[in-house]
Design a protein around this motif. Structure first.
Motif, PDB file in Angstrom:
ATOM      1  N   ASP A  36     -10.982   8.342 -10.342  1.00 28.28           N
ATOM      2  CA  ASP A  36     -10.589   9.837 -11.980  1.00 28.28           C
ATOM      3  C   ASP A  36     -10.272   8.704 -12.525  1.00 28.28           C
ATOM      4  OD1 ASP A  36      -9.345  13.406 -12.011  1.00 28.28           O
ATOM      5  OD2 ASP A  36     -11.115  11.650 -13.844  1.00 28.28           O
ATOM      6  N   THR A  37     -10.839   7.624 -13.370  1.00 29.10           N
ATOM      7  CA  THR A  37     -10.178   6.922 -14.724  1.00 29.10           C
ATOM      8  C   THR A  37      -8.995   7.387 -15.361  1.00 29.10           C
ATOM      9  OG1 THR A  37     -11.642   4.986 -14.064  1.00 29.10           O
ATOM     10  CG2 THR A  37     -10.294   4.815 -15.576  1.00 29.10           C
ATOM     11  N   GLU A  38      -9.865   8.409 -16.255  1.00 23.28           N
ATOM     12  CA  GLU A  38      -9.137   9.166 -17.454  1.00 23.28           C
ATOM     13  C   GLU A  38      -7.396   9.827 -16.408  1.00 23.28           C
ATOM     14  OE1 GLU A  38      -9.758  11.374 -21.435  1.00 23.28           O
ATOM     15  OE2 GLU A  38     -11.618  11.219 -20.027  1.00 23.28           O
ATOM     16  N   LYS A  39      -7.654  10.956 -15.862  1.00 18.79           N
ATOM     17  CA  LYS A  39      -7.060  11.999 -14.896  1.00 18.79           C
ATOM     18  C   LYS A  39      -5.671  10.621 -14.686  1.00 18.79           C
ATOM     19  CE  LYS A  39      -6.679  15.309 -12.495  1.00 18.79           C
ATOM     20  NZ  LYS A  39      -6.795  16.348 -11.577  1.00 18.79           N
ATOM     21  N   THR A  40      -6.247   9.946 -13.616  1.00 12.64           N
ATOM     22  CA  THR A  40      -5.362   8.953 -13.474  1.00 12.64           C
ATOM     23  C   THR A  40      -4.433   7.836 -13.977  1.00 12.64           C
ATOM     24  OG1 THR A  40      -6.655   9.513 -11.088  1.00 12.64           O
ATOM     25  CG2 THR A  40      -4.836   8.440 -10.839  1.00 12.64           C
ATOM     26  N   ALA A  41      -5.397   7.857 -14.997  1.00 11.08           N
ATOM     27  CA  ALA A  41      -4.424   6.530 -15.878  1.00 11.08           C
ATOM     28  C   ALA A  41      -3.352   7.837 -16.686  1.00 11.08           C
ATOM     29  CB  ALA A  41      -5.286   6.445 -17.073  1.00 11.08           C
ATOM     30  N   THR A  42      -3.247   8.627 -16.914  1.00  9.39           N
ATOM     31  CA  THR A  42      -3.136   9.228 -17.702  1.00  9.39           C
ATOM     32  C   THR A  42      -1.400   9.814 -16.794  1.00  9.39           C
ATOM     33  OG1 THR A  42      -4.148  10.444 -19.109  1.00  9.39           O
ATOM     34  CG2 THR A  42      -2.393  11.672 -18.891  1.00  9.39           C
ATOM     35  N   GLN A  43      -1.792  10.246 -15.669  1.00  7.49           N
ATOM     36  CA  GLN A  43      -0.843  10.342 -14.821  1.00  7.49           C
ATOM     37  C   GLN A  43      -0.138   9.302 -14.182  1.00  7.49           C
ATOM     38  OE1 GLN A  43       0.118  13.321 -13.309  1.00  7.49           O
ATOM     39  NE2 GLN A  43       1.163  12.507 -12.217  1.00  7.49           N
ATOM     40  N   LYS A  44      -0.503   8.053 -14.528  1.00 10.44           N
ATOM     41  CA  LYS A  44       0.425   6.349 -14.444  1.00 10.44           C
ATOM     42  C   LYS A  44       1.411   6.378 -15.260  1.00 10.44           C
ATOM     43  CE  LYS A  44      -1.184   4.908 -10.439  1.00 10.44           C
ATOM     44  NZ  LYS A  44      -0.721   4.851  -9.218  1.00 10.44           N
ATOM     45  N   LYS A  45       0.698   6.842 -16.212  1.00 12.55           N
ATOM     46  CA  LYS A  45       1.392   6.956 -17.865  1.00 12.55           C
ATOM     47  C   LYS A  45       3.037   7.744 -17.453  1.00 12.55           C
ATOM     48  CE  LYS A  45      -1.766   5.165 -20.518  1.00 12.55           C
ATOM     49  NZ  LYS A  45      -2.680   5.013 -22.466  1.00 12.55           N
ATOM     50  N   ASN A  46       2.793   9.430 -17.402  1.00  8.23           N
ATOM     51  CA  ASN A  46       3.425  10.365 -16.681  1.00  8.23           C
ATOM     52  C   ASN A  46       4.804   9.520 -16.645  1.00  8.23           C
ATOM     53  OD1 ASN A  46       2.454  11.600 -19.460  1.00  8.23           O
ATOM     54  ND2 ASN A  46       1.659  12.817 -17.767  1.00  8.23           N
ATOM     55  N   ASP A  47       4.036   9.084 -14.698  1.00 11.23           N
ATOM     56  CA  ASP A  47       5.126   8.375 -14.228  1.00 11.23           C
ATOM     57  C   ASP A  47       5.978   7.185 -13.954  1.00 11.23           C
ATOM     58  OD1 ASP A  47       4.433  10.636 -12.497  1.00 11.23           O
ATOM     59  OD2 ASP A  47       2.714   9.637 -11.417  1.00 11.23           O
ATOM     60  N   ALA A  48       5.269   6.579 -14.976  1.00  9.26           N
ATOM     61  CA  ALA A  48       5.959   5.589 -15.204  1.00  9.26           C
ATOM     62  C   ALA A  48       7.843   5.583 -15.399  1.00  9.26           C
ATOM     63  CB  ALA A  48       5.255   4.297 -16.565  1.00  9.26           C
ATOM     64  N   ILE A  49       8.344   4.949 -15.529  1.00 10.40           N
ATOM     65  CA  ILE A  49       9.562   4.552 -15.917  1.00 10.40           C
ATOM     66  C   ILE A  49       9.547   3.201 -16.530  1.00 10.40           C
ATOM     67  CG2 ILE A  49      11.861   4.317 -14.632  1.00 10.40           C
ATOM     68  CD1 ILE A  49      11.023   5.811 -11.917  1.00 10.40           C
ATOM     69  N   LEU A  50      10.128   3.820 -18.195  1.00  6.05           N
ATOM     70  CA  LEU A  50      10.803   2.723 -18.667  1.00  6.05           C
ATOM     71  C   LEU A  50      12.507   1.901 -18.030  1.00  6.05           C
ATOM     72  CD1 LEU A  50      10.182   3.699 -21.935  1.00  6.05           C
ATOM     73  CD2 LEU A  50       8.724   2.346 -20.666  1.00  6.05           C
ATOM     74  N   ARG A  51      12.526   0.818 -17.559  1.00  9.76           N
ATOM     75  CA  ARG A  51      13.176   0.115 -17.087  1.00  9.76           C
ATOM     76  C   ARG A  51      13.635  -1.061 -17.072  1.00  9.76           C
ATOM     77  NH1 ARG A  51      14.579  -0.705 -10.487  1.00  9.76           N
ATOM     78  NH2 ARG A  51      13.152  -2.886 -11.156  1.00  9.76           N
TER      79      ARG A  51
END
Length: 550
Positions: A387-402
């Protein structure tokens, strides 16, 4: 019905004449005044026929619109009477909007005033089963209607369609009265009906909404309302708010909106007992007309079970925002943004704003969201998950800008006097209100999207220290621009500014589950065995990333 459409055609034809004369005449003011007089005179003459023909048509069209915004306290509503009365509206101004008039069309604005005496009665039934006939009386309205004649064609009447909208609602007053009774006998009914009417007007006819009337056959879908971009808003803080409580301090919260519709308004958390609240909350809005719309911020005092009390309101025009650039702004709170007669100090609210037009997302970096480029790791994981598109969106939302934030404290100016004898000794410069430090400090930031930089200025004394003020900011701007140098106000003092240089070096963190399947994928990509810990990868654009294995 035929009469009504003939009437509309006659009005549009008259307006077309206004456009023609306004464009050709050298002395525009004199000709427009004559044409307004002509238009108002003929409107007075035909108004009795308009009232008779239009009342039933308006009744059938307005009733379903009000039903959409029927408040929960009401079970049903319908019109038992609907007539426009004997007083015709008057047009008080006309102008061609040159900036909005394109080669394929013409935009006209008509200012209208109506002190009407309509006979409108709403039969409403509450959830409790109580039926009430509510009369709408003494309507007073002043506003500007926008007419867009587009496309222009070489066939009479020279335009294919007319789009109309309430461009500006300057005033709308009316009285609600229960026939044979007092509307205040049932608490909340009057406020609910007023809110319903205002919401219906806002969502059905107020600009940038536009209603299209086809004059000639054709497809006019390109004239319909379309979103043009997004507005990211970081509600940072407020300072020196007016205290609305007799005991203790106010409990402030904020309501933000571009269009005042219930489902488009955003509400912040409440900060208890604080006149200098720090919210640090992010909201996003849809923008439909960057050139005319505003962001409105209302700050209120939470009174618990009672209605909240307004502290103040502020507004900023979206046209003041440069696309793709964060605007850091302090707004003065007013009693009312429309009638600014009260100059009483109510405090200020601190916002960071970023407008991004649709179609330019790839051109601008958005510091309010973790929208980062997918790595090979992400692409592989997404493919495996199916589920490339959905998972990509979730990954971006989970990313932490450190990352690492380098703060160079350059200098300060006009700090307030803190010592009885002499000036002040701000850390660490003796006897001066304009100290120069030029010192650099590095901070490891774990979550750049949500953490804040707080700097406090103290007066150093032999027996202790006294706080002079503070400077609070988010990291949005420095994340977007990479490095900034600017002056920032010191809050909590009568004066004072800090000159800072900020530099951001990013490391983006993607939480990855420690499953055997994902571990195998990581081994394939990295080409090495590993235990629990961190694996550093290189992202596109030279930005390093740390993948946490846990």
């Amino acid at each position: 019905m035929a009469f009504f459409y003939s009437l509309l055609f006659g009005i549009f034809f008259g307006v077309g004449l206004i456009i023609l004369f306004a464009r050709l005449a050298n002395s525009r003011s004199r000709h427009r005044s004559f044409l307004l007089t002509w238009l108002n005179h003929h409107l007075d003459v035909i108004w009795p026929f308009v009232n008779e023909a239009a009342s039933e048509l308006l009744r059938n069209n307005v009733e379903p619109i009000l039903e959409q915004y029927r408040p929960g306290i009401l079970q049903s509503l319908k019109f038992s009477k609907f007539t426009l009365g004997t007083v015709a509206p008057q047009f008080t101004g006309v102008s061609i909007v040159e900036s909005e008039s394109e080669a394929g069309g013409t935009t006209l604005e008509l200012e209208m005033q109506w002190d009407g005496n309509p006979n409108i009665v709403l039969d409403i039934r509450t959830k409790l089963g109580v039926g009430l006939p509510v009369q709408v009386k003494n309507i007073g309205f002043t506003g500007v209607f926008r007419l867009i004649f587009k496309p222009l064609v070489d066939e009479f009447p020279c335009f294919g369609a007319v789009s109309y909208s309430l461009r500006e609602k300057k005033a709308l007053d009316f009285t609600l009265k229960v026939v044979g009774g007092d509307i205040s006998a049932i608490p909340g009914i009057s406020d609910a009906i007023e809110e319903m009417i205002h919401n219906a007007i806002e969502d059905s006819i107020t600009w940038p909404v536009r209603n299209i009337v086809p004059i000639l056959p054709g497809d006019y879908s390109d004239l319909e309302l379309k979103p043009v971009g997004t507005l990211d808003v970081k509600l940072v803080q407020a300072r020196e708010l007016t205290n609305k409580d007799i005991v203790g301090k106010s409990d402030p919260y904020a309501v933000l909106f571009i269009r005042p519709l219930r489902d488009r308004m955003k509400t912040s958390k409440t900060i208890d007992n604080d006149l200098n609240p720090i919210w640090n909350e992010h909201f996003q809005f849809i923008v439909e007309d960057h050139s005319t719309q505003h962001l409105t911020v209302r700050v209120l005092d939470d009174e618990g079970v009672q209605a909240s009390e307004s502290i103040g309101v502020a507004q900023v025009a979206l046209k003041e925002l440069e696309p793709g650039k964060v605007k850091d702004i302090w707004l003065k709170l007013l009693k009312d943004v429309e009638v600014q007669r009260d100059n009483k100090s109510r405090g200020q609210v601190h916002l960071e704003l970023l407008y991004i037009p649709y179609g330019t997302e790839s051109c601008f970096k958005n510091p309010f969201s973790s929208d980062v480029t997918m790595t090979t790791l992400e692409k592989t994981l997404n493919t495996e998950n199916g589920d490339t598109e959905k998972t990509a969106t979730q990954k971006k939302n989970d990313a932490i800008l450190r990352g690492v934030l380098s703060v160079t404290v350059i200098a300060a100016e006009e700090l307030p006097k803190a010592d009885l004898m002499g000036k002040a000794d701000p850390f660490v410069a003796n006897d001066t209100l304009n100290p120069v430090w030029n010192q650099t400090f590095d901070f490891v930031v774990e979550d750049g999207l949500h953490e804040m930089l707080i700097m406090e200025v103290y007066d150093h004394d032999p027996f202790g220290k006294e706080k002079m003020g503070r400077c609070i900011m988010t990291l949005s701007r420095v994340i977007l621009e990479g490095e900034i140098q600017d002056c920032f106000p010191v809050v909590g003092t009568k004066s004072g500014r800090l000159y800072l240089n900020l530099k951001w070096t990013a490391q983006t963190v993607f939480p990855v589950k420690n499953s055997e399947e994902e571990s195998c994928i990581l081994r394939q990509i990295i080409g090495a065995n590993f235990d629990e810990g961190n694996v550093e990868l290189q992202l596109y654009g030279g930005v390093s990333a740390v993948v946490e294995i846990n």
